[in-house]
Design a protein around this motif. Structure first.
Motif, PDB file in Angstrom:
ATOM      1  N   GLU A 186       0.832  -1.208   0.000  1.00  0.00           N
ATOM      2  CA  GLU A 186       0.000   0.000   0.000  1.00  0.00           C
ATOM      3  C   GLU A 186       0.864   1.255   0.000  1.00  0.00           C
ATOM      4  O   GLU A 186       0.647   2.181  -0.796  1.00  0.00           O
ATOM      5  CB  GLU A 186      -0.903  -0.037   1.235  1.00  0.00           C
ATOM      6  N   GLY A 189       2.926   1.653  -3.282  1.00  0.00           N
ATOM      7  CA  GLY A 189       2.090   2.136  -4.374  1.00  0.00           C
ATOM      8  C   GLY A 189       1.779   3.605  -4.249  1.00  0.00           C
ATOM      9  O   GLY A 189       1.797   4.356  -5.242  1.00  0.00           O
ATOM     10  N   TYR A 190       1.508   4.043  -3.049  1.00  0.00           N
ATOM     11  CA  TYR A 190       1.202   5.460  -2.830  1.00  0.00           C
ATOM     12  C   TYR A 190       2.422   6.321  -3.125  1.00  0.00           C
ATOM     13  O   TYR A 190       2.322   7.356  -3.816  1.00  0.00           O
ATOM     14  CB  TYR A 190       0.743   5.662  -1.386  1.00  0.00           C
ATOM     15  N   ARG A 192       4.955   5.618  -5.057  1.00  0.00           N
ATOM     16  CA  ARG A 192       5.252   5.580  -6.487  1.00  0.00           C
ATOM     17  C   ARG A 192       4.375   6.570  -7.257  1.00  0.00           C
ATOM     18  O   ARG A 192       4.857   7.309  -8.128  1.00  0.00           O
ATOM     19  CB  ARG A 192       5.054   4.163  -7.007  1.00  0.00           C
ATOM     20  N   ARG A 193       3.101   6.604  -6.939  1.00  0.00           N
ATOM     21  CA  ARG A 193       2.197   7.527  -7.641  1.00  0.00           C
ATOM     22  C   ARG A 193       2.492   8.980  -7.286  1.00  0.00           C
ATOM     23  O   ARG A 193       2.433   9.861  -8.148  1.00  0.00           O
ATOM     24  CB  ARG A 193       0.748   7.183  -7.307  1.00  0.00           C
ATOM     25  N   MET A 194       2.807   9.241  -6.033  1.00  0.00           N
ATOM     26  CA  MET A 194       3.092  10.615  -5.636  1.00  0.00           C
ATOM     27  C   MET A 194       4.406  11.104  -6.252  1.00  0.00           C
ATOM     28  O   MET A 194       4.507  12.266  -6.658  1.00  0.00           O
ATOM     29  CB  MET A 194       3.157  10.705  -4.110  1.00  0.00           C
ATOM     30  N   GLU A 195       5.399  10.228  -6.327  1.00  0.00           N
ATOM     31  CA  GLU A 195       6.669  10.624  -6.934  1.00  0.00           C
ATOM     32  C   GLU A 195       6.513  10.942  -8.411  1.00  0.00           C
ATOM     33  O   GLU A 195       7.254  11.776  -8.957  1.00  0.00           O
ATOM     34  CB  GLU A 195       7.702   9.515  -6.747  1.00  0.00           C
ATOM     35  N   ALA A 196       5.556  10.298  -9.067  1.00  0.00           N
ATOM     36  CA  ALA A 196       5.304  10.585 -10.478  1.00  0.00           C
ATOM     37  C   ALA A 196       4.646  11.953 -10.668  1.00  0.00           C
ATOM     38  O   ALA A 196       4.730  12.548 -11.741  1.00  0.00           O
ATOM     39  CB  ALA A 196       4.420   9.492 -11.080  1.00  0.00           C
ATOM     40  N   GLN A 197       4.004  12.470  -9.618  1.00  0.00           N
ATOM     41  CA  GLN A 197       3.287  13.739  -9.712  1.00  0.00           C
ATOM     42  C   GLN A 197       4.070  14.922  -9.149  1.00  0.00           C
ATOM     43  O   GLN A 197       3.852  16.065  -9.569  1.00  0.00           O
ATOM     44  CB  GLN A 197       1.954  13.638  -8.962  1.00  0.00           C
TER      45      GLN A 197
END
Length: 246
Positions: A186, A189-190, A192-197
Motif C-alpha cells: 500500500e 504504491g502510494y 510511487r504515484r506521488m513521486e510521479a506527480q
C-alpha cells in the motif's frame, strides 16, 4: 526546556525537549502524573503544550497549569506556522497537523510525504511552500491483525514481524505476512504515484510501527520517531512569540 504531552489514540507520550532534542520521555497508555512530575524535576521547563486526539482533557490541562508557568492547548483554533487547506480542520487529527509542521522544520522548502505507522496508517503531504495538502487514513498494523482475529472463527491473533516473504507455510505465517505485505505494498504504491506527480519528493516514516517498514520498503526514506514532538514544539514556540501576528 519545553514539555510536550501528546495524547494519541493508543499511547500517551510526554517528553522534555531542548532545541528539538528529546532530553527524556515517558510513554504509557494513560496520562501518568507521577512520571510527568519526574520529567518536570529534570530541569527548568519554560512552557508546555498539550495535544490530544481523544478529545479535550480538562483534568490533564488543569494538572499541568498548576505546575508550569505557560501552557498551550493545541486545538483546531491554535495558530500554526504553516498553511492548512484541509476542508474540515476541526476534524483533522492534531498529531497529523503537528507532524506536518515538524516536516517543515526538518525539511524546509521541500515537498514532504509523511507516513505515520500508528493506530492508523496516515499518509500526508506538505508542499515546499509550507502548505498542508491533506492525505489519507487506513487501518494500522495492529488494527488489521485484530480485525482478522476478531471477525473470523479460527484465525490467530498475530503480531508484527521483520521477516519478509510472500508465502506463509503456517496459518500464523500467512496472516503475519499478509498483513505486513499489505501495508508495505500500500505504501509503496502510494509513494510511487506521488513521486510521479511531485518533483523531489522527500518521504518521512514515523510512528511506533515504522521500524518494521524502513528496510522493507525500497525507497530513500527518512525515519523520524520524534516528528510529532518536533512539530508540537515548533507550534508552542510560534504561539509564544509574536511571529504569528506578522
Amino acid at each position: 526546556m519545553n514539555l510536550i504531552v501528546d495524547i494519541g489514540n493508543t499511547l500517551v507520550k510526554s517528553a522534555l525537549l531542548e532545541r528539538r532534542r528529546v532530553v527524556e520521555e515517558h510513554t504509557d497508555g494513560v496520562f501518568c502524573p507521577e512520571a510527568v512530575a519526574g520529567l518536570l524535576e529534570r530541569g527548568r521547563v519554560r512552557r508546555a503544550i498539550l495535544s490530544s486526539t481523544r478529545g479535550e482533557m480538562p483534568e490533564v490541562a488543569e494538572w499541568l497549569r498548576e505546575r508550569v508557568s505557560s501552557l498551550l492547548l493545541f486545538t483546531p483554533q491554535t495558530p500554526v506556522p504553516i498553511r492548512n487547506v484541509y476542508r474540515t480542520p476541526q476534524t483533522l487529527g492534531r498529531d497529523r497537523l503537528a507532524a506536518a509542521v515538524g516536516a517543515t522544520v526538518l525539511f524546509p522548502g521541500r515537498n514532504v510525504l509523511i507516513v505515520d505507522f500508528g493506530t492508523a496508517v496516515t499518509i500526508d503531504l506538505v508542499t515546499a511552500d509550507a502548505t498542508y495538502r491533506g492525505g489519507c487514513i487506513s487501518p494500522g498494523v495492529q488494527l488489521r491483525f485484530g480485525a482478522l482475529h476478531d471477525r473470523t472463527a479460527a484465525l490467530p491473533l498475530c503480531r508484527p514481524s521483520d521477516e519478509e516473504g510472500l508465502q506463509g507455510l503456517t496459518t500464523e505465517e500467512a496472516v503475519t505476512r499478509g498483513v505486513m505485505n499489505s501495508v508495505a505494498f500500500e505504501i509503496e504504491g502510494y509513494i510511487r504515484r506521488m513521486e510521479a506527480q511531485i518533483d523531489g519528493l522527500c518521504v518521512i516514516f514515523t510512528g511506533g510501527d515504522a521500524k518494521y517498514f524502513v528496510k522493507r520498503i525500497k525507497n530513500t526514506i527518512f525515519a523520524s520517531c520524534n516528528l510529532v514532538y518536533c512539530g508540537l514544539e515548533r507550534i508552542l514556540e510560534y504561539n509564544a512569540s509574536e511571529e504569528y501576528l506578522d
